[in-house]
Design a protein around this motif. Structure first.
Motif, PDB file in Angstrom:
ATOM      1  N   THR A  73       1.305  -2.977  -0.876  1.00  0.00           N
ATOM      2  CA  THR A  73       1.059  -2.300   0.391  1.00  0.00           C
ATOM      3  C   THR A  73       1.996  -2.855   1.458  1.00  0.00           C
ATOM      4  OG1 THR A  73      -1.227  -1.962  -0.232  1.00  0.00           O
ATOM      5  CG2 THR A  73      -0.701  -1.748   2.108  1.00  0.00           C
TER       6      THR A  73
ATOM      7  N   SER B 138       7.671   5.289  -1.877  1.00  0.00           N
ATOM      8  CA  SER B 138       6.353   5.606  -1.340  1.00  0.00           C
ATOM      9  C   SER B 138       6.403   6.995  -0.721  1.00  0.00           C
ATOM     10  CB  SER B 138       5.949   4.584  -0.277  1.00  0.00           C
ATOM     11  OG  SER B 138       4.652   4.866   0.183  1.00  0.00           O
TER      12      SER B 138
ATOM     13  N   THR C 198       0.993   2.392   7.164  1.00  0.00           N
ATOM     14  CA  THR C 198       0.701   1.508   6.043  1.00  0.00           C
ATOM     15  C   THR C 198       0.788   2.362   4.792  1.00  0.00           C
ATOM     16  OG1 THR C 198      -0.736   0.103   7.386  1.00  0.00           O
ATOM     17  CG2 THR C 198      -0.984  -0.043   4.997  1.00  0.00           C
TER      18      THR C 198
ATOM     19  N   THR D 129       1.675   2.460   0.315  1.00  0.00           N
ATOM     20  CA  THR D 129       1.770   1.753  -0.954  1.00  0.00           C
ATOM     21  C   THR D 129       3.087   2.135  -1.625  1.00  0.00           C
ATOM     22  OG1 THR D 129      -0.623   1.747  -1.216  1.00  0.00           O
ATOM     23  CG2 THR D 129       0.689   1.388  -3.202  1.00  0.00           C
TER      24      THR D 129
ATOM     25  N   THR E  97       3.095  -2.578   5.612  1.00  0.00           N
ATOM     26  CA  THR E  97       2.873  -2.112   6.969  1.00  0.00           C
ATOM     27  C   THR E  97       4.245  -1.969   7.619  1.00  0.00           C
ATOM     28  OG1 THR E  97       0.745  -3.220   7.088  1.00  0.00           O
ATOM     29  CG2 THR E  97       1.762  -2.599   9.187  1.00  0.00           C
TER      30      THR E  97
END
Length: 189
Positions: free
Chosen positions: A182, A117, A104, A106, A184
């Motif tokens: 965010t 990210s 996970t 951001t 996943t």
């Protein structure tokens, strides 16, 4: 005056020796790089004549099975009630990334072109090209900074950029996200 001429002559001789040594080193590096490329290309082509004569075809079969398995690996990026599917490429950096899943992270916008990210661990750059020219939908790793990058607009050639895979559907969802979000990331079975 004589000492100045001797110093200049000595400087020229030393410079000449230094340049000759550097040129020799460059030639050795080029030869080594060419040999490594030839070895790498040979290994990517499967079994050589020597291997087939030595009965090592089982190793080639295992390599082909692993490549076939990588052809079918997909990951799912889930964010903001959206799902994006990425077909992964078969390279050491992609395999290293897959070993980190599930993740996970951001993501944030970068330069109005990509979403980036930073995973906790840097990925392997073994056998990676010096860079690529990414296109819309490329899921990549930028080795110098250690970040993932999802391109939603075209961009020019970038040194240190490694393609991990390509978005199969949903790339347009990234264009409209203006703030951090965010995501996943997990393998699709």
């Amino acid at each position: 005056m004589k000492k100045t001429a001797q110093l200049i002559l000595l400087s020229l001789i030393l410079s000449s020796i230094f340049l000759t040594a550097c040129n020799s080193r460059t030639n050795e590096e080029n030869t080594s790089s060419e040999e490594n490329l030839t070895i790498y290309q040979s290994s990517k082509q499967g079994v050589t004549a020597d291997e087939s004569n030595n009965g090592n075809s089982q190793d080639s079969t295992l390599d082909n099975e692993e490549s076939d398995a990588m052809e079918n690996i997909r990951i799912k990026l889930t964010f903001n009630n959206e799902e994006v599917i990425v077909k992964m490429d078969d390279n050491p950096t992609s395999k290293d990334f897959l070993s980190l899943l599930p993740l996970t992270l951001t993501f944030e916008d970068y330069a109005g072109t990509e979403k980036i990210s930073y995973p906790a661990n840097k990925l392997s750059t073994e056998e990676a090209p010096s860079g690529i020219d990414p296109t819309v939908g490329d899921f990549t790793y930028y080795a110098p900074w250690g970040n993932l990058a999802i391109f939603y607009k075209d961009f020019g050639y970038s040194n240190g950029l490694i393609k991990l895979g390509e978005i199969e559907s949903g790339v347009e969802t990234f264009q409209d996200i203006n703030s951090d979000f965010t995501v996943t990331i997990e393998k699709v079975d």
